[in-house]
Design a protein around this motif. Structure first.
Motif, PDB file in Angstrom:
ATOM      1  N   THR A   5       0.830  -1.204   0.000  1.00 30.62           N
ATOM      2  CA  THR A   5       0.000   0.000   0.000  1.00 30.62           C
ATOM      3  C   THR A   5       0.864   1.253   0.000  1.00 30.62           C
ATOM      4  N   PRO A   6       0.905   1.975  -1.120  1.00 27.22           N
ATOM      5  CA  PRO A   6       1.706   3.201  -1.164  1.00 27.22           C
ATOM      6  C   PRO A   6       1.015   4.322  -0.389  1.00 27.22           C
ATOM      7  N   THR A   7       1.784   5.283   0.061  1.00 31.13           N
ATOM      8  CA  THR A   7       1.224   6.462   0.723  1.00 31.13           C
ATOM      9  C   THR A   7       1.011   7.550  -0.318  1.00 31.13           C
ATOM     10  N   PHE A   8      -0.190   8.066  -0.419  1.00 32.58           N
ATOM     11  CA  PHE A   8      -0.470   9.117  -1.396  1.00 32.58           C
ATOM     12  C   PHE A   8      -0.967  10.369  -0.680  1.00 32.58           C
ATOM     13  N   LYS A   9      -0.672  11.518  -1.274  1.00 43.47           N
ATOM     14  CA  LYS A   9      -0.996  12.781  -0.619  1.00 43.47           C
ATOM     15  C   LYS A   9      -1.835  13.710  -1.487  1.00 43.47           C
ATOM     16  N   ASN A  10      -2.122  13.311  -2.740  1.00 42.36           N
ATOM     17  CA  ASN A  10      -2.965  14.165  -3.577  1.00 42.36           C
ATOM     18  C   ASN A  10      -4.257  13.435  -3.929  1.00 42.36           C
ATOM     19  N   LYS A  11      -5.270  14.202  -4.302  1.00 44.30           N
ATOM     20  CA  LYS A  11      -6.609  13.653  -4.485  1.00 44.30           C
ATOM     21  C   LYS A  11      -6.709  12.724  -5.690  1.00 44.30           C
ATOM     22  N   ASN A  12      -5.981  13.008  -6.759  1.00 42.68           N
ATOM     23  CA  ASN A  12      -6.035  12.152  -7.941  1.00 42.68           C
ATOM     24  C   ASN A  12      -5.519  10.746  -7.620  1.00 42.68           C
ATOM     25  N   ALA A  13      -4.397  10.682  -6.912  1.00 42.31           N
ATOM     26  CA  ALA A  13      -3.835   9.381  -6.526  1.00 42.31           C
ATOM     27  C   ALA A  13      -4.787   8.653  -5.587  1.00 42.31           C
ATOM     28  N   ALA A  14      -5.454   9.409  -4.718  1.00 40.44           N
ATOM     29  CA  ALA A  14      -6.393   8.806  -3.762  1.00 40.44           C
ATOM     30  C   ALA A  14      -7.581   8.175  -4.488  1.00 40.44           C
ATOM     31  N   VAL A  15      -8.094   8.876  -5.492  1.00 44.85           N
ATOM     32  CA  VAL A  15      -9.227   8.366  -6.269  1.00 44.85           C
ATOM     33  C   VAL A  15      -8.836   7.090  -7.006  1.00 44.85           C
ATOM     34  N   ILE A  16      -7.666   7.100  -7.634  1.00 39.63           N
ATOM     35  CA  ILE A  16      -7.189   5.920  -8.367  1.00 39.63           C
ATOM     36  C   ILE A  16      -7.015   4.737  -7.414  1.00 39.63           C
ATOM     37  N   ALA A  17      -6.403   4.999  -6.247  1.00 41.77           N
ATOM     38  CA  ALA A  17      -6.181   3.941  -5.260  1.00 41.77           C
ATOM     39  C   ALA A  17      -7.506   3.385  -4.745  1.00 41.77           C
ATOM     40  N   LEU A  18      -8.491   4.266  -4.571  1.00 44.03           N
ATOM     41  CA  LEU A  18      -9.797   3.832  -4.076  1.00 44.03           C
ATOM     42  C   LEU A  18     -10.490   2.922  -5.090  1.00 44.03           C
ATOM     43  N   ILE A  19     -10.404   3.294  -6.365  1.00 43.71           N
ATOM     44  CA  ILE A  19     -11.004   2.473  -7.426  1.00 43.71           C
ATOM     45  C   ILE A  19     -10.322   1.109  -7.500  1.00 43.71           C
ATOM     46  N   LEU A  20      -8.992   1.106  -7.451  1.00 40.13           N
ATOM     47  CA  LEU A  20      -8.235  -0.155  -7.523  1.00 40.13           C
ATOM     48  C   LEU A  20      -8.535  -1.048  -6.324  1.00 40.13           C
ATOM     49  N   SER A  21      -8.602  -0.431  -5.129  1.00 46.83           N
ATOM     50  CA  SER A  21      -8.868  -1.223  -3.924  1.00 46.83           C
ATOM     51  C   SER A  21     -10.287  -1.788  -3.944  1.00 46.83           C
ATOM     52  N   PHE A  22     -11.220  -1.037  -4.536  1.00 48.72           N
ATOM     53  CA  PHE A  22     -12.595  -1.535  -4.661  1.00 48.72           C
ATOM     54  C   PHE A  22     -12.641  -2.743  -5.593  1.00 48.72           C
ATOM     55  N   LEU A  23     -11.901  -2.670  -6.713  1.00 48.55           N
ATOM     56  CA  LEU A  23     -11.825  -3.803  -7.635  1.00 48.55           C
ATOM     57  C   LEU A  23     -11.177  -5.010  -6.958  1.00 48.55           C
ATOM     58  N   MET A  24     -10.154  -4.734  -6.118  1.00 39.70           N
ATOM     59  CA  MET A  24      -9.511  -5.815  -5.365  1.00 39.70           C
ATOM     60  C   MET A  24     -10.497  -6.450  -4.385  1.00 39.70           C
ATOM     61  N   LYS A  25     -11.346  -5.608  -3.786  1.00 43.83           N
ATOM     62  CA  LYS A  25     -12.356  -6.108  -2.857  1.00 43.83           C
ATOM     63  C   LYS A  25     -13.316  -7.057  -3.563  1.00 43.83           C
ATOM     64  N   VAL A  26     -13.765  -6.660  -4.751  1.00 42.54           N
ATOM     65  CA  VAL A  26     -14.678  -7.498  -5.532  1.00 42.54           C
ATOM     66  C   VAL A  26     -13.994  -8.809  -5.904  1.00 42.54           C
ATOM     67  N   LEU A  27     -12.730  -8.716  -6.326  1.00 45.66           N
ATOM     68  CA  LEU A  27     -11.976  -9.920  -6.680  1.00 45.66           C
ATOM     69  C   LEU A  27     -11.804 -10.838  -5.475  1.00 45.66           C
ATOM     70  N   GLY A  28     -11.689 -10.223  -4.289  1.00 43.57           N
ATOM     71  CA  GLY A  28     -11.522 -10.994  -3.065  1.00 43.57           C
ATOM     72  C   GLY A  28     -12.711 -11.888  -2.744  1.00 43.57           C
ATOM     73  N   PHE A  29     -13.897 -11.512  -3.268  1.00 38.52           N
ATOM     74  CA  PHE A  29     -15.090 -12.331  -3.054  1.00 38.52           C
ATOM     75  C   PHE A  29     -14.961 -13.709  -3.709  1.00 38.52           C
ATOM     76  N   PHE A  30     -14.099 -13.784  -4.750  1.00 43.52           N
ATOM     77  CA  PHE A  30     -14.001 -15.018  -5.540  1.00 43.52           C
ATOM     78  C   PHE A  30     -12.703 -15.781  -5.292  1.00 43.52           C
ATOM     79  N   THR A  31     -11.967 -15.396  -4.252  1.00 46.45           N
ATOM     80  CA  THR A  31     -10.709 -16.073  -3.936  1.00 46.45           C
ATOM     81  C   THR A  31     -10.748 -16.617  -2.512  1.00 46.45           C
ATOM     82  N   ASP A  32      -9.754 -17.404  -2.157  1.00 48.50           N
ATOM     83  CA  ASP A  32      -9.698 -17.993  -0.817  1.00 48.50           C
ATOM     84  C   ASP A  32      -8.323 -17.761  -0.182  1.00 48.50           C
TER      85      ASP A  32
END
Length: 203
Positions: A5-32
């Motif tokens: 998890t990188p540390t980000f300090k600007n809003k654009n990076a935060a939005v991108i990280a949030l979208i990626l983490s949400f996709l990771m969350k969805v992917l996590g539903f199908f893994t063990d």
């Protein structure tokens, strides 16, 4: 989690990280296993950083206090219903987790917004990370010991569980701080940064 998890300090990076983490969350539903845990929990790290980047305190006005209290009550009631019904669904759990975290963080931010920090909260704040990382190990460990001793009273489990969730990690953190090689597991970034400075000074 800290390494990926990188540390980000600007809003654009935060939005991108949030979208990626949400996709990771969805992917996590199908893994063990461990992969599922990493994918599912990454979003909590990112949400925490987003609260800082987007200045969460700006929306913590006193008129929102009733809403946060109502949201907290809804979370408790739904949790009881879902537990009683034996429902196990990751998506529902995630939504309830969001509701609980938002409610608690909002209430604390509003209540203590214009007040000085109490001595107790000052001590707890110093050990936030150890408590976050180790509370489950101590609570689950104590629960196993109580069962072995034949103690099944829920009130005892809850009270002692909450106490050990704070006291245990704090004691462990004090010991780990004295043994530097163990402190690495709490604050890896602290040592990586130190090594970087060390190598730069050598060159």
């Amino acid at each position: 989690m800290f390494f990926i998890t990188p540390t980000f300090k600007n809003k654009n990076a935060a939005v991108i990280a949030l979208i990626l983490s949400f996709l990771m969350k969805v992917l996590g539903f199908f893994t063990d296993g461990m992969l599922s845990s990493i994918l599912s929990n990454e979003i909590w790290f990112v949400i925490g950083m987003c609260m800082s980047v987007f200045e969460f305190k700006k929306i913590t006005v006193r008129k929102n206090l009733p809403y946060s209290i109502i949201l907290g009550i809804i979370f408790v009631l739904l949790s009881i219903v879902i537990y009683a019904a034996g429902i196990q669904n990751q998506l529902i759990g995630f939504i309830l987790g969001l509701a609980a975290c938002f409610s608690i963080v909002m209430m604390i931010a509003i209540i203590y917004g214009n007040r000085g920090q109490s001595k107790l909260f000052g001590i707890l704040a110093e050990y936030t990370m150890p408590i976050f990382l180790m509370h489950t190990m101590f609570a689950a460990g104590l629960r196993a010991v109580l069962f072995k001793l034949g103690i099944y009273n829920s009130a005892i489990h809850i009270i002692l569980g909450i106490l050990i969730s704070f006291i245990g990690p704090i004691i462990a953190a004090v010991i780990m701080k004295k043994l530097k090689f163990l402190e690495f597991f709490l604050y890896p970034g602290k040592f990586i940064k130190t090594d970087k400075i060390f190598f730069e000074s050598k060159h």
